[in-house]
Design an enzyme around this catalytic site. Sequence first.
Site, PDB file in Angstrom:
ATOM      1  N   TYR A  72       0.829  -1.210   0.000  1.00  0.00           N
ATOM      2  CA  TYR A  72       0.000   0.000   0.000  1.00  0.00           C
ATOM      3  C   TYR A  72       0.862   1.259   0.000  1.00  0.00           C
ATOM      4  O   TYR A  72       0.553   2.236  -0.677  1.00  0.00           O
ATOM      5  CB  TYR A  72      -0.927  -0.009   1.217  1.00  0.00           C
ATOM      6  N   ASP A 215       0.651  18.344 -21.617  1.00  0.00           N
ATOM      7  CA  ASP A 215      -0.218  17.173 -21.709  1.00  0.00           C
ATOM      8  C   ASP A 215       0.546  16.166 -22.554  1.00  0.00           C
ATOM      9  O   ASP A 215       0.718  16.345 -23.754  1.00  0.00           O
ATOM     10  CB  ASP A 215      -1.550  17.565 -22.363  1.00  0.00           C
TER      11      ASP A 215
END
Length: 458
Positions: A72, A215
């Site tokens: 995690y 982007d």
Amino acid sequence: MKIPFAENYKIKMVEPIYRSTREEREKWIREARYNLFNLKSSQVYIDLLTDSGTGAMSDRQWGAMMTGDESYAGSSSFFNLKEKVKDLFGFEYMLPVHQGRAAENVLFSVLVKEGDVVPGNSHFDTTKGHIEFRKAKALDCTVSQAFDTENDFPFKGNVDINQLKLVLETYPREQVPLIVLTITCNSSGGQPVSMENIRKVKELADIYDVPLVFDSARFAENAWFIQQREKGYQEKTIKEIVREMYSCADGMTMSSKKDGIVNMGGILAMNRAEWYEKATVFNIMYEGFVTYGGMAGRDMNAMSVGLDEVTESEYLETRIKQVHYLGEQLIDYGIPIQKPIGGHAIFVDAKRFFPHVPVEEFVAQTLAIELYLEAGIRGVEIGTLLADRDPATHLNRYPTLEFLRLAIPRRTYTNNHMDVVAAGLKNIFDRRDQVKHGYTIEYEAPIMRHFTVGLKKF
């Protein structure tokens, strides 16, 4: 005899695809309310809806998935990816997310507020959607050559520097949180941005103290076009060009489903510690803990390998030559497309294909439906449906260009499949006068309507 060009890979696994009948396709598209997004994948023969997450991974990537660390917090897979991002792009801080629009959501949650303006080069649908959702405005500053599909200008993704300067002079600094540069520029036809233009945008951004964010969905394809088309870069490697490109950026969003060559995932990266600290809060709320975000460890491992493979010239030559193989056939048939041929897709000029179909009847969507009916091929409309309604007037926005985009997945189809696509379009082109009308809207969502819209025949 000259040895012909061939792919730089061999196939290890195959998936059967179904050749449907026209009668079946007529039934299925009617049930889908003439929205190609609503079709089941089993109802599609050749799927060119998107190149996002639809490519085939390499044996190296599959091997890396087997050693993914699913901890995690603090997984080795995260640190593998973080190191690769720093080495390739030069960014110190990185957050994994589930895909590109998630990176936009996190970054814009930090930077964009109501009343802001975000200039750039033809923002894609999710970018513009995230901006407008925050009651800000996306301002398109793409060069004029991009809107003439017959113009062979080699860098149609470029920003018009004078237009960008006018925006920065018109609006106060606090109203312009960032400039977004999309490389390659999807909405203008998968067109690249030159290194010269990147540097000019950066110079202007520095003068006005506005951050520049890339982007980066198809960054490697952009680097390949710089290598092939821009003077002084022929002897540089793709990785060298990528590093030079990103030396001009303050941050990046990326859907790794494109040039990461994975099926799911993305990243947000930057060198500004204050951005990172604020972004971690939104990343934890929207995506997950900072060392996994929206990605499994196995996917981060696969992406690390994918970023290495995608920045090799042999891979890019194979990938882009297949796109050009299809485009050159269509040009030979007289079918109007965006020229020069871009990196990830062929963009068919629907207005010139069906000049008699009114744009109010969604001419590019009409062509997309005709291609599905003709040959079971699924493309996507980049036109009035995607442009959506103006947030202030609620009237349809009619873009200059109406495209049917045929996005080619990476390492997925053969050139025989491209032959089928070309033949299907030629058949429609030969009978184009028989298509008299398009479609009207029965249902639409308030934003990004093209994903879920319901249509009926005019």
